[in-house]
Scaffold this active site. Structure first.
Site, short mmCIF file in Angstrom:
data_model
loop_
_atom_site.label_atom_id
_atom_site.label_comp_id
_atom_site.label_asym_id
_atom_site.label_seq_id
_atom_site.Cartn_x
_atom_site.Cartn_y
_atom_site.Cartn_z
CE1 TYR A 137 25.82 34.78 173.52
CE2 TYR A 137 27.90 35.26 174.60
CZ TYR A 137 26.56 34.95 174.68
OH TYR A 137 25.96 34.80 175.91
CE LYS A 186 17.05 21.52 174.52
NZ LYS A 186 16.42 20.51 175.40
CG ASP A 219 17.12 20.86 178.76
OD1 ASP A 219 18.11 20.16 178.48
OD2 ASP A 219 15.99 20.66 178.26
CG ASP A 243 27.83 34.43 178.95
OD1 ASP A 243 28.32 34.64 180.08
OD2 ASP A 243 27.39 35.34 178.23
CG ASP A 247 26.70 34.76 184.65
OD1 ASP A 247 27.95 34.84 184.65
OD2 ASP A 247 25.98 35.65 184.19
#
Length: 352
Positions: A137, A186, A219, A243, A247
């Site tokens: 970000y 990742k 993942d 983030d 959620d």
């Protein structure tokens, strides 16, 4: 008596309904405790404020907020009237960045009285520590050309300082919980930043031999949130990965309307900010059915930050008693109003 000065920003949509509910609970908790007091100062900064003044907060907004012990935020956003990149970067993200709120923490647990969409949630109880100041970000990048040659470049920025800071916070939190940290990575697909993330994680964990660790690709980690969330204690993640995972954490609880969050300043120069994960939900604003639990659980996290963990735990215990008793808003399968849920939580708090 301890006194806490709180800057209150209800913001947009249901923030204007659930924030007053949470303040009522905090005042009730202060009465029950007897040794603390809250002084709330409310600010109208929001998309409505933007439409009147051309900015989400006044020029001296940050200077005003700096003198408070904490910031209690409701929700930001009204995309029909103000683009999200203006509303978020003009208020929420501006506060996070300029007040050096470098850590974001978001818990998720198998919540009593709430039906998880998982067939067998196995009493999961986890918390995500999200690096909150850089990563994917970052503002580094740009766009050039137009038409078929148009090009957008977005650079992810990972510093050793920021990465290590988030990881150490996660390890220290795990020492107070069940003693396990999972790193979200990742490195099999992102060539530079994620191998760097892994290297720092492997270095930091050497200083915490009492904490067990795992490193899982994002993942697979997202899949494990659904298939076996009980395996997780503390997860440390980059800005984007954290983030998304949080959620998902709200979703497996059964309602994102109950998910809380804290943006933590570590150096003491600026206040930390506490906000629920849910958005402004303009489609239900004004109907009196907004779920106040996310905001109230967020208030519990603010109490924890102030060192009032015992009182915070009492609030969470009462919240779960209320949901277990069936006093729930429509998003949780109930028929209670915002006011009814809040009133029942306060009633039970007073009865402790």
């Amino acid at each position: 008596m301890k006194k806490f000065e709180i800057a209150v920003i209800p913001g947009d949509g249901i923030g204007k309904e659930v924030v007053p509910a949470a303040l009522t609970v905090l005042n009730t908790a202060a009465e029950v405790h007897g040794g603390i007091r809250f002084d709330f100062t409310e600010f109208p900064w929001s998309c409505d404020y933007y439409l009147k003044h051309g900015q989400m907060m006044p020029d001296d907004g940050l200077q005003i907020l700096q003198g408070f012990d904490a910031i209690f935020l409701g929700a930001v956003g009204n995309p029909r009237l103000v683009p999200d990149h203006i509303s978020l970067w003009g208020l929420l993200i501006k506060i996070r960045r300029e007040f050096e709120q470098v850590i974001n923490i978001r818990p998720a647990k198998c919540f009593k009285g709430l039906c998880s969409p998982l067939v067998n949630p196995n009493d999961f109880d986890l918390i995500v520590v999200r690096e909150n100041s850089e990563g994917e970000y970052s503002e580094v990048g740009g766009r050039i050309h137009r038409g078929e040659d148009e090009l957008a470049i977005q650079n992810a920025v990972f510093t050793r300082k920021g990465t290590e800071r988030a990881m150490r916070y996660a390890f220290e939190l795990a020492q107070k919980r069940r003693g396990h940290v999972t790193s979200a990575t990742k490195s099999n697909g992102i060539f530079h930043s994620m191998p760097f993330w892994d290297e720092v994680f492997n270095e930091v964990k050497q200083d915490y031999p009492d904490v067990a660790t795992a490193s899982i690709h994002i993942d697979a980690l997202a899949a494990f949130f659904v298939t076996r969330p009980q395996m997780f204690d503390v997860i440390v993640a980059s800005n984007l990965f954290g983030d998304i995972l949080t959620d998902l954490g709200g979703a497996i609880m059964g309602s994102i309307g109950i998910a809380p969050a804290a943006n933590i300043n570590l150096n003491g120069k600026y206040p930390s900010m506490f906000e629920p994960v849910h958005g402004s939900a303009p489609d239900i604003y004004g109907k009196g059915i907004a779920n106040p639990i996310g905001q109230i659980w967020t208030a519990k996290m603010m109490l924890d930050h102030f060192g009032e963990e015992e009182l915070g735990n009492k609030i969470l215990k009462v919240i779960e008693e209320v949901t277990e008793a069936g006093v729930k808003t429509p998003d949780m399968g109930g028929s209670a109003s915002t006011r009814e849920v809040t009133g029942e939580i306060c009633r039970r708090l007073k009865a402790l």
